[in-house]
Structure formats: structure tokens, C-alpha cells
Scaffold this motif. Structure first.
Motif, PDB file in Angstrom:
ATOM      1  N   ALA A   3       0.829  -1.205   0.000  1.00 54.45           N
ATOM      2  CA  ALA A   3       0.000   0.000   0.000  1.00 54.45           C
ATOM      3  C   ALA A   3       0.864   1.256   0.000  1.00 54.45           C
ATOM      4  CB  ALA A   3      -0.932  -0.002   1.207  1.00 54.45           C
ATOM      5  N   ALA A   4       1.924   1.257   0.792  1.00 49.71           N
ATOM      6  CA  ALA A   4       2.814   2.413   0.857  1.00 49.71           C
ATOM      7  C   ALA A   4       3.480   2.667  -0.489  1.00 49.71           C
ATOM      8  CB  ALA A   4       3.870   2.196   1.936  1.00 49.71           C
ATOM      9  N   PHE A   9       3.733   5.918  -5.409  1.00 51.58           N
ATOM     10  CA  PHE A   9       3.731   5.962  -6.876  1.00 51.58           C
ATOM     11  C   PHE A   9       2.660   6.923  -7.387  1.00 51.58           C
ATOM     12  CE2 PHE A   9       2.138   4.522 -10.980  1.00 51.58           C
ATOM     13  CZ  PHE A   9       3.307   4.434 -11.729  1.00 51.58           C
ATOM     14  N   TYR A  10       1.448   6.801  -6.861  1.00 52.63           N
ATOM     15  CA  TYR A  10       0.346   7.655  -7.315  1.00 52.63           C
ATOM     16  C   TYR A  10       0.580   9.121  -6.952  1.00 52.63           C
ATOM     17  CZ  TYR A  10      -2.248   3.339  -8.194  1.00 52.63           C
ATOM     18  OH  TYR A  10      -2.647   2.108  -8.657  1.00 52.63           O
ATOM     19  N   LEU A  22      -6.321   4.768   5.797  1.00 52.70           N
ATOM     20  CA  LEU A  22      -6.460   3.640   4.875  1.00 52.70           C
ATOM     21  C   LEU A  22      -6.746   2.394   5.700  1.00 52.70           C
ATOM     22  CD1 LEU A  22      -6.183   2.614   1.911  1.00 52.70           C
ATOM     23  CD2 LEU A  22      -3.805   2.096   2.455  1.00 52.70           C
ATOM     24  N   ASP A  23      -7.922   1.847   5.550  1.00 55.08           N
ATOM     25  CA  ASP A  23      -8.336   0.671   6.312  1.00 55.08           C
ATOM     26  C   ASP A  23      -8.358  -0.527   5.378  1.00 55.08           C
ATOM     27  OD1 ASP A  23      -9.262  -1.029   8.170  1.00 55.08           O
ATOM     28  OD2 ASP A  23     -11.291  -0.230   8.254  1.00 55.08           O
ATOM     29  N   ILE A  24      -7.486  -1.483   5.610  1.00 55.58           N
ATOM     30  CA  ILE A  24      -7.386  -2.648   4.745  1.00 55.58           C
ATOM     31  C   ILE A  24      -7.971  -3.863   5.456  1.00 55.58           C
ATOM     32  CG2 ILE A  24      -5.836  -4.206   3.509  1.00 55.58           C
ATOM     33  CD1 ILE A  24      -3.890  -1.928   3.233  1.00 55.58           C
ATOM     34  N   ILE A  25      -8.943  -4.493   4.819  1.00 52.64           N
ATOM     35  CA  ILE A  25      -9.543  -5.707   5.374  1.00 52.64           C
ATOM     36  C   ILE A  25      -8.858  -6.920   4.758  1.00 52.64           C
ATOM     37  CG2 ILE A  25     -11.595  -7.152   5.372  1.00 52.64           C
ATOM     38  CD1 ILE A  25     -13.270  -4.777   5.780  1.00 52.64           C
ATOM     39  N   CYS A  26      -8.306  -7.783   5.575  1.00 49.32           N
ATOM     40  CA  CYS A  26      -7.660  -9.005   5.103  1.00 49.32           C
ATOM     41  C   CYS A  26      -8.395 -10.218   5.668  1.00 49.32           C
ATOM     42  CB  CYS A  26      -6.194  -9.044   5.547  1.00 49.32           C
ATOM     43  SG  CYS A  26      -5.167  -7.792   4.766  1.00 49.32           S
TER      44      CYS A  26
END
Length: 250
Positions: A3-4, A9-10, A22-26
Motif C-alpha cells: 500500500a505504501a 507511486f500515485y 487507509l483501512d485494509i480488510i484481510c
């Protein structure tokens, strides 16, 4: 880390990341329920082609790219939403290619969703009101998301990139992110930005690919022996008049 890297990059290529969170569901396991709170970024674990690491990084980049449009830029409530989704897909493909990842599988999957909907006879007009597919019986009531927003959205944005060239198209994405941040983007805003960059009207493109259901199909219609080789005729058998590159390989 993925994610970093995608955010860095963006930010370099387009604009600052539009969110402070940023909440990432795994998933706890491949076949178990996901664990997490509200999703600003959904990570879907997929095993495709045996390239798990590449696919994981591309999915992260895909969901992060969505935030530039879903978080900072809105869309009309009764819109298919192909513009913000399609442009997000263009961003994550640019990331994959630049980072040396294999983007061909993702391209194939996106196009196949669109092609399958056409083969099954569903209305793939991008300018139709959202309520029409939503009120349709299954599978179209939920299948339109991948077939139109993602599949055809990706295909049409790819066609626009082919018309403009990669560099000009990246410039269009940057321009739209800057101009519509905090606002709402419509289908015509993308077309107008592409017309400005190209210096030509794209009424024919909008009629075929946004307001219509054009099909892009060319075929070899004849092969005849000539005095010094062969004469090969390539014919447009689809309804679209989109310019294509013809390559001859011996």
C-alpha cells in the motif's frame, strides 16, 4: 508495504493521496470471513495463474487507486460510474507496468467480464440510468458492476488511451483529479478532457462506445495469390469504426 509503495507511486504520478486513513480488510483464511472494521480499501485475496505476490500487489494498487475517485471525487447518483472506475483501472495498470508486474492477466479478466455480458445479450450501454440494471433480474442485477463499471469502463478508457497516446492520456487523468477534487465527475467531463488533449471532437466515439453498443471486430475476408506474393483483405465485420493497427507476421 504494498500500500505504501502504491500510494508513493500515485502521489508522484498524479496527486497527493486524498485520505488520511487507509483501512485494509484481510481475510483470516482463504475460506473464512474477513476481519476488520469499515472498508475504505477492500483487499480480495485471489490465486490466479500462480502469481500470488504480483496479484496481491496489483489488487492493493487497484483499491488504492479507487480512493482517488471514490474518496475525493464523486459521481452522479444514477450513473453507471464507469468513468471513475475506469480511470482507477488505468492508474493501477500504469502502476503495474511501471513496476514490472505482469498486467496482461488483469486486462484479460476485465475485458472478459464485458465480452461475456455482450454474449449473454445484456444492455451494455454506459449512459443508461443505473436503476435499469439494478432493477433487472439476476445475474444482471449484480453482474453489471464487473461487466460495465469495471469491464467496459476499462475497455473504453483503454480505447481513449489508444486514441490519445499514453502520455496525453496520463495528462488527462492528472487534469481531472486536480479539477474535480471535492466535486462530481460526469461521463462528458472525461470525453471533453480527451477532446481538448486530442484537438478533435469525439462525437463518433461517444455515440458508439458510451451511448451505444458498438462491437469492435475485424477479420481476414480474402486471401488471393498475386504475381509476387499474396493479397490479403481485412474487413470490418463489427459495427465500430475504431482505427486499428494491422500487423503482418510471417
Amino acid at each position: 508495504d504494498s500500500a505504501a509503495d502504491a500510494i508513493a507511486f500515485y502521489e508522484k504520478e498524479y496527486a497527493p493521496f486524498p485520505s488520511r486513513h487507509l483501512d485494509i480488510i484481510c481475510p483470516g483464511s482463504v475460506n473464512g470471513p474477513a476481519h476488520g472494521s469499515s472498508a475504505a480499501c477492500n483487499v480480495i485475496t485471489m490465486f490466479l495463474g500462480g502469481r500470488f505476490e504480483d496479484q496481491y500487489r496489483q489488487l492493493i494498487a487497484h483499491e488504492v487507486a479507487h480512493q482517488y475517485w471514490g474518496n475525493a471525487i464523486g459521481l452522479p447518483r444514477n450513473s453507471i460510474g464507469w468513468v471513475p472506475v475506469g480511470l482507477g483501472l488505468m492508474m493501477d495498470e500504469h502502476y503495474a507496468v511501471t513496476r514490472g508486474l505482469d498486467a496482461t492477466l488483469g486486462r484479460k479478466i476485465m475485458r472478459e467480464f464485458y465480452f461475456r455480458a455482450e454474449k449473454m445479450g445484456f444492455d451494455t450501454t454506459l449512459s443508461q440510468p443505473l436503476e435499469q440494471p439494478l432493477q433487472s433480474p439476476p445475474p444482471w442485477s449484480f453482474g453489471w458492476n464487473m461487466s460495465l463499471m469495471h469491464g467496459k469502463g476499462y475497455a473504453v478508457c483503454s480505447l481513449l488511451r489508444d486514441l490519445l497516446g499514453a502520455e496525453k492520456f496520463q495528462g488527462v487523468i492528472r487534469k481531472l483529479i486536480k479539477e474535480y477534487s471535492g466535486g462530481v465527475i460526469h461521463d462528458g467531463d472525461l470525453i471533453a478532457a480527451c477532446e481538448s488533449a486530442l484537438g478533435k471532437r469525439l462525437d463518433w466515439f461517444t455515440a458508439e462506445w458510451v451511448n451505444g453498443r458498438a462491437t469492435l471486430d475485424y477479420a481476414i475476408s480474402a486471401v488471393n495469390k498475386s504475381h509476387d506474393g499474396w493479397d490479403v483483405a481485412v474487413t470490418r465485420v463489427g459495427t465500430a469504426g475504431f482505427p486499428v493497427m494491422v500487423e503482418v507476421v510471417t
